[in-house]
Enzyme design. Structure first.
Site, PDB file in Angstrom:
ATOM      1  N   SER A 297       0.973  -1.097   0.529  1.00  0.00           N
ATOM      2  CA  SER A 297      -0.109   0.442  -0.160  1.00  0.00           C
ATOM      3  C   SER A 297       1.012   0.813   0.174  1.00  0.00           C
ATOM      4  O   SER A 297       1.776   1.389   0.026  1.00  0.00           O
ATOM      5  CB  SER A 297      -1.082  -0.291   1.226  1.00  0.00           C
TER       6      SER A 297
ATOM      7  N   TYR B 178      -2.662   0.066  10.210  1.00  0.00           N
ATOM      8  CA  TYR B 178      -2.498  -0.421   8.684  1.00  0.00           C
ATOM      9  C   TYR B 178      -0.882  -0.273   8.165  1.00  0.00           C
ATOM     10  O   TYR B 178      -0.465  -0.859   7.547  1.00  0.00           O
ATOM     11  CB  TYR B 178      -3.928   0.536   7.947  1.00  0.00           C
TER      12      TYR B 178
HETATM   13  N1  LIG Z   1      -9.059  -0.643  -1.877  1.00  0.00           N
HETATM   14  C1  LIG Z   1      -7.690   0.020  -1.734  1.00  0.00           C
HETATM   15  O1  LIG Z   1      -7.662   1.581  -2.396  1.00  0.00           O
HETATM   16  C2  LIG Z   1      -6.749  -0.143  -1.857  1.00  0.00           C
HETATM   17  C3  LIG Z   1      -5.009   0.682  -1.572  1.00  0.00           C
HETATM   18  C4  LIG Z   1      -4.147   0.122  -1.463  1.00  0.00           C
HETATM   19  C5  LIG Z   1      -3.995  -1.785  -0.886  1.00  0.00           C
HETATM   20  N2  LIG Z   1      -5.079  -2.849  -0.636  1.00  0.00           N
HETATM   21  C6  LIG Z   1      -4.897  -4.243  -0.126  1.00  0.00           C
HETATM   22  O2  LIG Z   1      -5.723  -4.809  -1.518  1.00  0.00           O
HETATM   23  C7  LIG Z   1      -5.789  -5.436  -0.594  1.00  0.00           C
HETATM   24  C8  LIG Z   1      -7.679  -6.204  -0.881  1.00  0.00           C
HETATM   25  O3  LIG Z   1      -8.100  -4.702  -0.970  1.00  0.00           O
HETATM   26  P1  LIG Z   1      -9.921  -4.699  -1.109  1.00  0.00           P
HETATM   27  O4  LIG Z   1     -10.328  -3.311  -1.700  1.00  0.00           O
HETATM   28  O5  LIG Z   1     -10.425  -5.070  -2.582  1.00  0.00           O
HETATM   29  O6  LIG Z   1     -10.823  -4.975  -0.336  1.00  0.00           O
HETATM   30  P2  LIG Z   1     -11.662  -5.895  -0.090  1.00  0.00           P
HETATM   31  O7  LIG Z   1     -12.856  -5.898  -0.776  1.00  0.00           O
HETATM   32  O8  LIG Z   1     -12.404  -5.918   1.432  1.00  0.00           O
HETATM   33  O9  LIG Z   1     -11.589  -7.653  -0.274  1.00  0.00           O
HETATM   34  C9  LIG Z   1     -10.743  -8.886   1.086  1.00  0.00           C
HETATM   35  C10 LIG Z   1     -11.055  -9.434   1.301  1.00  0.00           C
HETATM   36  O10 LIG Z   1     -10.560 -10.558   1.676  1.00  0.00           O
HETATM   37  C11 LIG Z   1     -11.060 -10.697   2.555  1.00  0.00           C
HETATM   38  N3  LIG Z   1     -10.406 -11.040   4.165  1.00  0.00           N
HETATM   39  C12 LIG Z   1     -10.891 -10.773   4.758  1.00  0.00           C
HETATM   40  N4  LIG Z   1     -10.338 -10.630   6.160  1.00  0.00           N
HETATM   41  C13 LIG Z   1     -10.243 -12.442   5.519  1.00  0.00           C
HETATM   42  C14 LIG Z   1      -9.356 -13.607   5.883  1.00  0.00           C
HETATM   43  N5  LIG Z   1      -8.954 -13.863   7.497  1.00  0.00           N
HETATM   44  N6  LIG Z   1      -9.752 -14.931   5.047  1.00  0.00           N
HETATM   45  C15 LIG Z   1     -10.079 -14.940   4.371  1.00  0.00           C
HETATM   46  N7  LIG Z   1     -10.473 -13.876   3.864  1.00  0.00           N
HETATM   47  C16 LIG Z   1     -10.537 -12.805   3.816  1.00  0.00           C
HETATM   48  C17 LIG Z   1     -12.739 -10.164   2.654  1.00  0.00           C
HETATM   49  O11 LIG Z   1     -13.493 -11.278   3.056  1.00  0.00           O
HETATM   50  P3  LIG Z   1     -14.184  -9.761   4.249  1.00  0.00           P
HETATM   51  O12 LIG Z   1     -15.908  -9.043   2.856  1.00  0.00           O
HETATM   52  O13 LIG Z   1     -15.688 -11.089   4.610  1.00  0.00           O
HETATM   53  O14 LIG Z   1     -14.003  -8.933   5.373  1.00  0.00           O
HETATM   54  C18 LIG Z   1     -12.254  -9.520   1.706  1.00  0.00           C
HETATM   55  O15 LIG Z   1     -13.255 -10.461   0.597  1.00  0.00           O
HETATM   56  C19 LIG Z   1      -6.052  -5.495   0.698  1.00  0.00           C
HETATM   57  O16 LIG Z   1      -4.850  -6.141   1.087  1.00  0.00           O
HETATM   58  C20 LIG Z   1      -5.548  -3.641   0.542  1.00  0.00           C
HETATM   59  O17 LIG Z   1      -5.396  -3.348   2.055  1.00  0.00           O
HETATM   60  C21 LIG Z   1      -6.465  -1.661  -1.122  1.00  0.00           C
END
Ligand SMILES: NC(=O)c1ccc[n+]([C@@H]2O[C@H](COP(=O)([O-])OP(=O)(O)OC[C@H]3O[C@@H](n4cnc5c(N)ncnc54)[C@H](OP(=O)(O)O)[C@@H]3O)[C@@H](O)[C@H]2O)c1
Length: 277
Positions: free
Chosen positions: A157, A170
Site C-alpha cells: 500500500s 494498517y
Molecule cells: N482499496 C484500496 O484503495 C487499497 C489500496 C491499497 C491496498 N489495498 C489492499 O488490497 C487488498 C484488497 O483490497 P480490497 O479493496 O479489494 O478489499 P476488500 O474488497 O475488502 O477485499 C478483501 C477480501 O478479503 C476477505 N478477507 C478478509 N479477511 C479474510 C480472512 N481472514 N480470510 C480470508 N479472506 C478474508 C474479505 O472478506 P470480508 O468481506 O468477509 O472481510 C474480502 O472479500 C487488501 O490487502 C487491501 O489492504 C487496497
C-alpha cells in the site's frame, strides 16, 4: 519478440492461480481477468457466498474457476484449501495475497486519539495484513516450492512507503508486507528455486468498501477532506479502478517478468512520485 509471442506470454492455459480474498473488490477483478486469460483460478475467501457472486461476473469461462473456503489466519483451513485446489487443478503456479484491510477502531480521528485505539482492533489489522499474507504463503508457497517454479504477488500500500495519517496499524502492517516480499523473494530464489519470484503491487487509492468511510461521507457520498487531499496529491486526479491493477498483475505472473523479483510496484496515478508542491 513478435505479437504472437507476446500474446502467448499472457495465455495462462494449464496454469493455476490462488487468490486469497478473491471475493473482494480488487481480488475479484483479478479473478475475472485471469479466467479470461485461460488460467485456472481458485477464489479463496472466508465468505464463499460473496465469492460465488464473482463467479456470476465471469461470462466467458475459458479457464476453470472454483470457490474455496479459507481463512487466511487459520492455517488448518488453508491446508484444507490447498488439498482441494491441488485435487482440482493438479498444481499451483501463482498466489495472489489480496486478503487484507483496515478497521475504523484501529484508525485515529477527531473522536479517537492514538492513545484510545482499541488494542484488539490494532492486533486484528496487523494480523490480517501481515500474518494473513505470511500464513497462506507458507501453505501455497510450499506447493510452489515443491514444483520449483511460480510467482507470488502480495498487496502492499502507499501507507507502507510513507505512513499515512490516521491508519497506524494498517501502515505498520503494510510496511511489513513490503519487507516480507523482499525477504521471501531472496529466500525463494536462493533456497528453493531461482524460478520462483515474489513481488508486490502497491495500489494507490481505490475507492472500495474497505476505505469508502475514510474517503467519502457516509450520508452524502461527497468527498471527505481526506478524499479531496488524496486527489490533490494524485497527479492523475482520480481514484484507481480495480482494472488499473490488471496489467501489473498479469505481467508479474507471466514469463515476461522472468528476471523480476523482490519489487514493489506502485500503481497510484503518480501519488508516490509527487512531492506535493
Ligand atoms: N482499496 C484500496 O484503495 C487499497 C489500496 C491499497 C491496498 N489495498 C489492499 O488490497 C487488498 C484488497 O483490497 P480490497 O479493496 O479489494 O478489499 P476488500 O474488497 O475488502 O477485499 C478483501 C477480501 O478479503 C476477505 N478477507 C478478509 N479477511 C479474510 C480472512 N481472514 N480470510 C480470508 N479472506 C478474508 C474479505 O472478506 P470480508 O468481506 O468477509 O472481510 C474480502 O472479500 C487488501 O490487502 C487491501 O489492504 C487496497
Amino acid at each position: 519478440m513478435n505479437l504472437a509471442e507476446l500474446t502467448q506470454s499472457y495465455d495462462f492455459s494449464g496454469k493455476s492461480v490462488v487468490i486469497t480474498g478473491g471475493a473482494g473488490s480488487l481480488g475479484g477483478e483479478m479473478a475475472c481477468a485471469l479466467v479470461g486469460c485461460n488460467a485456472n483460478v481458485a477464489i479463496l475467501d472466508r465468505d464463499t457466498a460473496l465469492a460465488e457472486r464473482v463467479l456470476k461476473r465471469i461470462d466467458t469461462k475459458v479457464g476453470q474457476v472454483i470457490v474455496v473456503y479459507g481463512d487466511v489466519l487459520k492455517a488448518d483451513s488453508l491446508e484444507q484449501a490447498r488439498k482441494v485446489i491441488v485435487e482440482s487443478f493438479g498444481r499451483i503456479d501463482g498466489l495472489i495475497n489480496t486478503a487484507g484491510g483496515n478497521r475504523p477502531e484501529a484508525t485515529t480521528g477527531p473522536d479517537r486519539s492514538f492513545f484510545e485505539l482499541s488494542d484488539e482492533a490494532l492486533r486484528f489489522v496487523v494480523d490480517l495484513n501481515l500474518l494473513g499474507t505470511i500464513l497462506p504463503t507458507k501453505v501455497f508457497g510450499k506447493q510452489i516450492a515443491e514444483q520449483k517454479e511460480g510467482s507470488i504477488i502480495n498487496i502492499s500500500s502507499m501507507a507502507a512507503l510513507r505512513p499515512l495519517t490516521r491508519v497506524v496499524g494498517y501502515s505498520a502492517a503494510k510496511a511489513a508486507v513490503t519487507n516480507f516480499t523482499q525477504w521471501l523473494s531472496t529466500y525463494m530464489a536462493r533456497e528453493c528455486s531461482p524460478k520462483i519470484r515474489v513481488n508486490a503491487v502497491s495500489p494507490g487509492f481505490f475507492l472500495t468498501d474497505q476505505n469508502r468511510y475514510l474517503l467519502t461521507d457516509r450520508d452524502t457520498g461527497a468527498l471527505t477532506q481526506r478524499g479531496q487531499s488524496i486527489l490533490d496529491h494524485t497527479p492523475m486526479r482520480r481514484f484507481g479502478q480495480p482494472e488499473d491493477l490488471l496489467g501489473a498483475v498479469l505481467w508479474l505472473l507471466s514469463p515476461l517478468s522472468a528476471f523480476v523479483t523482490g519489487i514493489v510496484l506502485p500503481i497510484d496515478g503518480g501519488f508516490s512520485a509527487f512531492g506535493g508542491v
